[in-house]
Each structure stands twice: as C-alpha cells, then as structure tokens.
Enzyme design. Structure first.
Site, mmCIF file in Angstrom:
data_model
loop_
_atom_site.group_PDB
_atom_site.id
_atom_site.type_symbol
_atom_site.label_atom_id
_atom_site.label_comp_id
_atom_site.label_asym_id
_atom_site.label_seq_id
_atom_site.Cartn_x
_atom_site.Cartn_y
_atom_site.Cartn_z
ATOM 1 N N ARG A 44 0.866 -1.183 0.000
ATOM 2 C CA ARG A 44 0.000 0.000 0.000
ATOM 3 C C ARG A 44 0.900 1.230 0.000
ATOM 4 O O ARG A 44 2.101 1.121 0.137
ATOM 5 C CB ARG A 44 -0.955 -0.022 1.208
ATOM 6 C CG ARG A 44 -0.242 -0.449 2.459
ATOM 7 C CD ARG A 44 -0.562 0.291 3.680
ATOM 8 N NE ARG A 44 -0.415 1.709 3.556
ATOM 9 C CZ ARG A 44 0.736 2.372 3.709
ATOM 10 N NH1 ARG A 44 1.872 1.744 3.970
ATOM 11 N NH2 ARG A 44 0.772 3.687 3.595
ATOM 12 N N GLY A 45 0.265 2.402 -0.124
ATOM 13 C CA GLY A 45 1.031 3.637 -0.277
ATOM 14 C C GLY A 45 1.162 3.905 -1.766
ATOM 15 O O GLY A 45 1.467 2.993 -2.551
ATOM 16 N N ALA A 46 0.926 5.153 -2.164
ATOM 17 C CA ALA A 46 0.801 5.474 -3.596
ATOM 18 C C ALA A 46 2.004 5.028 -4.426
ATOM 19 O O ALA A 46 1.848 4.301 -5.411
ATOM 20 C CB ALA A 46 0.521 6.967 -3.755
ATOM 21 N N ARG A 89 -6.926 -0.300 -7.365
ATOM 22 C CA ARG A 89 -7.329 0.783 -6.444
ATOM 23 C C ARG A 89 -7.484 2.066 -7.274
ATOM 24 O O ARG A 89 -6.691 2.305 -8.180
ATOM 25 C CB ARG A 89 -6.300 0.992 -5.324
ATOM 26 C CG ARG A 89 -6.234 -0.180 -4.339
ATOM 27 C CD ARG A 89 -5.380 0.150 -3.132
ATOM 28 N NE ARG A 89 -6.077 0.997 -2.178
ATOM 29 C CZ ARG A 89 -5.493 1.512 -1.090
ATOM 30 N NH1 ARG A 89 -4.212 1.282 -0.845
ATOM 31 N NH2 ARG A 89 -6.177 2.265 -0.254
ATOM 32 N N GLN A 106 -2.620 2.602 9.778
ATOM 33 C CA GLN A 106 -1.295 2.738 9.142
ATOM 34 C C GLN A 106 -0.333 3.513 10.039
ATOM 35 O O GLN A 106 0.874 3.244 10.057
ATOM 36 C CB GLN A 106 -1.422 3.470 7.789
ATOM 37 C CG GLN A 106 -2.046 2.653 6.676
ATOM 38 C CD GLN A 106 -3.529 2.891 6.561
ATOM 39 O OE1 GLN A 106 -4.202 3.191 7.546
ATOM 40 N NE2 GLN A 106 -4.070 2.735 5.368
ATOM 41 N N ASP A 122 -1.850 10.993 -2.412
ATOM 42 C CA ASP A 122 -2.152 9.917 -3.367
ATOM 43 C C ASP A 122 -2.425 10.451 -4.764
ATOM 44 O O ASP A 122 -2.274 9.728 -5.756
ATOM 45 C CB ASP A 122 -3.336 9.086 -2.873
ATOM 46 C CG ASP A 122 -2.918 8.290 -1.650
ATOM 47 O OD1 ASP A 122 -2.910 8.865 -0.543
ATOM 48 O OD2 ASP A 122 -2.521 7.123 -1.830
ATOM 49 N N ASN A 155 -5.366 12.573 0.038
ATOM 50 C CA ASN A 155 -4.514 11.745 0.902
ATOM 51 C C ASN A 155 -5.425 10.973 1.862
ATOM 52 O O ASN A 155 -6.655 11.092 1.812
ATOM 53 C CB ASN A 155 -3.495 12.619 1.654
ATOM 54 C CG ASN A 155 -2.447 11.788 2.370
ATOM 55 O OD1 ASN A 155 -1.876 10.871 1.779
ATOM 56 N ND2 ASN A 155 -2.208 12.057 3.645
ATOM 57 N N LYS A 156 -4.812 10.202 2.718
ATOM 58 C CA LYS A 156 -5.556 9.331 3.635
ATOM 59 C C LYS A 156 -6.655 10.097 4.373
ATOM 60 O O LYS A 156 -6.451 11.229 4.804
ATOM 61 C CB LYS A 156 -4.548 8.730 4.634
ATOM 62 C CG LYS A 156 -5.107 7.799 5.681
ATOM 63 C CD LYS A 156 -5.984 6.706 5.124
ATOM 64 C CE LYS A 156 -5.290 5.851 4.087
ATOM 65 N NZ LYS A 156 -6.248 4.968 3.355
HETATM 66 O O1 MRU Z 1 -4.639 3.303 1.876
HETATM 67 P P1 MRU Z 1 -3.160 3.523 1.843
HETATM 68 O O2 MRU Z 1 -2.466 3.008 3.056
HETATM 69 O O3 MRU Z 1 -2.548 3.039 0.554
HETATM 70 O O4 MRU Z 1 -3.005 5.102 1.855
HETATM 71 C C1 MRU Z 1 -1.715 5.655 1.833
HETATM 72 C C2 MRU Z 1 -1.699 7.116 1.987
HETATM 73 O O5 MRU Z 1 -2.719 7.772 2.037
HETATM 74 C C3 MRU Z 1 -0.372 7.782 1.998
HETATM 75 O O6 MRU Z 1 -0.396 8.944 2.777
HETATM 76 C C4 MRU Z 1 -0.007 8.169 0.563
HETATM 77 O O7 MRU Z 1 -0.117 7.078 -0.297
HETATM 78 C C5 MRU Z 1 1.356 8.723 0.461
HETATM 79 S S1 MRU Z 1 2.535 7.433 0.679
HETATM 80 C C6 MRU Z 1 4.053 7.968 0.288
#
Ligand code: MRU
Length: 355
Positions: free
Chosen positions: A58-60, A101, A204, A245, A255-256
C-alpha cells in the site's frame, strides 16, 4: 569520497517492502506488521493486483512500483509459453492492475510508463519491461531522498511535527515522502519530536509509521486521530507533514482520510502544513480535487479492529479511505522537482514545465 549528509541518511533507509527477485515479487505483508515480518510472494499479475487490493502492499508510490513488476511477471509467463510480448497481449493485465485501487494516480502513471516502454521495445520486450520497472523503483527512491532535503529546508530547529498514515519506506521504494522529510529533518537536528496519528480504520500510523520511527530511534508518540486539534492547540507541533495519493493541477491533494481535518485544524492553530509527494503523484489532467475518485472500502474494516467486531450486529458504516485537502490550506507542496509555496495552478504549471 562518500557524501556525509547522504551517509547519515543511509542509517534511516534500511527497509525494502517491494523486492523483485528470482522471477517473483516479494511483498512485505503490511497487514501483519508490526508483529510479524512476513512476505507474500507474487508470481503473476493477478497475484499482484490482489495484493494491492488487499493492502499487502500500500502507499501510492509502492503500489505503482508493485504494478510495474506485476506487468513484468505476466510478460515473463507469456514469453515462457512462447507468445509474443506485446501491448495487445498484455491489455487485460494492464486493465486488471489499474483497477486494483482508484485514488492513487501512481498506479496509472506506472502502468502508462510500462505500456510506453513496451510499445517502444525493439528487440527484447521482456528486458525493456524489466528495465522500466527497475527505473520506476530506483527513481522513486532517488526522489524521496531529494524531497527529504528540500522539505527539511523549511523546518526550524527544535520543531515538533505531526504526520498521518504511513508515508515511509513501506509506502515507497524506500526512505519515504513525508516520513523522508521527517527522517532528514531529524538527521539535521531540526525535528525533536514526531507525533503520529493512529489513522483509523486500518491503523497505518499506529502499526506502520510507529514501527518505522521506533526502528530509526526517532522520538515519536502515537496519538488518537481525535487528539490532533488538542495537540496543535498545545503548541507542541509547528508542522503537519503528510504525503499524497493524487495532486490535482490546482494543488488540491488527495490523501488518507483525516488529512483534510488536520489541515483545517492546522490553519486554525497557525501550524504549517506540508504535502510531500513525488511528481508521479501529480495528475495535471485532473483540474481540481473534487474530480478525484475517492476509494470506498468495505464497511467491515470500520466495524472491526484486527478482525474483532466492535460494533453492534446490524450496524452499517461509511468507509471512504481518502479525502481531499484544498490547496488553500496547504503551505507548501514538496516534490523532487522543487517546492511550491502557497500552491495553486501557476505553481503547479511551473513545475510541470520542468518535466
Ligand atoms: O490506503 P493507503 O495506506 O494506501 O493510503 C496511503 C496514503 O494515504 C499515503 O499517505 C499516501 O499514499 C502517500 S505514501 C508515500
């Protein structure tokens, strides 16, 4: 002669969550952290798409990198079966990975790069795909190291910072985006205390960011998401530093979930707000944040914690997992191309022109 600044950052760059080795993709299983460090091994693109959907990875930036390697795995299977490796033969692979996603644009960005590399490949398409996936991964790591220095340049000595979600090595090729700035700021002796929001519902912040910060011996305290405004009012943090993201052409940043309310609270309390993301997270084709698709996940993720139901049977839930922070609430967007203070269309266009 090694660069001393870079050597001091190496200490904070020890985790690799996405590893392509021996014809397989090994993904550090982020569902199991911090209690178990186990790897899920993917052998084809459907395995990778499932791992992205299920948040193994996970994470962009990390999901873009994983998808790129997913294309390589599927191309190798095609070649092994004696088929030509072409864009047409891999069309359903690209589509399935892209659909894993919706919000983080890094996924579509990485797949577009892979498609472009394949279309241009003359003699050895499989080698061209592997080289492109490797480049995407290596460039992300280099971007993170660069953004660390640029972002840390905005911080004053003795700063406290609040971060949200996980933006570290686990979410990227390594080092991290917002967490990369925190790592660089700590190494520079600018950051003295980090606060991490737990990031309900998937935790997270609690499970992943705290794991990374404790490993790095960076002073960190976990807070409940709902403690953020109270923390800001106390004067303990000067900056909120988060990742993204997808950043639209006007500087609005998805973002999250929970990031938007942090930005509102930061404005109210005079705390500055930094968004850190590589250019692969910027989507100049999306004009404004309201045009970004927000992923809705299974309400069950909210109704349970670690698989244990916390809410009365029969209750429903609404589980959007991202939100959009308007550019007007952001003090600075940091990318590897440079920083944009008081972001808006003009600043975004200026950096876009550097590409
Ligand atoms: O749902 P996730 O855990 O994939 O969400 C991740 C985030 O929102 C992060 O803040 C974002 O991807 C930046 S990661 C470098």
């Amino acid at each position: 002669m090694p660069d001393p600044a870079s050597a001091s950052l190496d200490r904070h760059d020890t985790i690799r969550a996405v590893i392509h080795v021996d014809g397989a993709l090994r993904l550090l299983d982020q569902r199991e952290l911090p209690f178990a460090e186990t790897f899920v091994e993917c052998r084809n693109a459907p395995d990778v798409a499932k791992a992205i959907k299920d948040l193994v990875v996970r994470g962009a930036p990390a999901i873009g990198i994983a998808a790129a390697w997913g294309v390589v795995l599927q191309a190798a299977l095609l070649a092994g079966a004696g088929h030509a490796v072409t864009v047409a033969a891999l069309a359903s692979t690209f589509d399935a990975l892209n659909a894993a996603r919706p919000t983080a644009v890094n996924l579509a960005w990485a797949l577009a790069r892979m498609r472009g590399a394949l279309a241009l490949a003359k003699t050895d398409p499989l080698a061209a795909l592997a080289a492109e996936a490797r480049a995407i991964q290596d460039e992300d790591l280099a971007a993170n190291r660069k953004m660390g220095g640029i972002g840390a340049g905005f911080l004053d000595r003795g700063s406290g910072v609040l971060t949200h979600c996980n933006t570290g090595s686990l979410a990227t090729a390594g080092f991290g985006t917002a967490l990369g700035v925190i790592r660089a700021g700590f190494a520079d002796r600018k950051i003295v205390q980090v606060y991490a929001g737990e990031t309900r519902p998937w935790l997270q912040g609690a499970r992943l960011t705290m794991w990374e910060l404790v490993r790095d011996q960076i002073p960190a305290k976990l807070i409940a998401d709902s403690a953020a405004s109270h923390l800001m009012k106390s004067g303990a943090v000067q900056w909120v530093i988060v990742g993204a993201d997808r950043i639209a052409a006007n500087g609005d940043a998805a973002n999250k979930i929970g990031t938007y309310q942090l930005a509102i609270a930061a404005k109210r309390h005079g705390v500055r707000f930094m968004v850190v993301a590589p250019w692969s997270t910027v989507d100049m084709a999306t004009k404004r944040g309201d045009d970004i698709e927000i992923e809705l996940r299974d309400p069950a993720e909210l109704l349970s914690i670690s698989g244990r139901r916390m809410v009365v049977d029969g209750a429903d839930a609404w589980n959007p997992v991202f939100d959009v922070t308007p550019a007007e609430l952001i003090d600075v967007i940091v990318t590897e191309r440079g920083a944009i203070e008081r972001p808006g269309e003009a600043g975004m266009a200026r950096l876009a022109a550097l590409g």
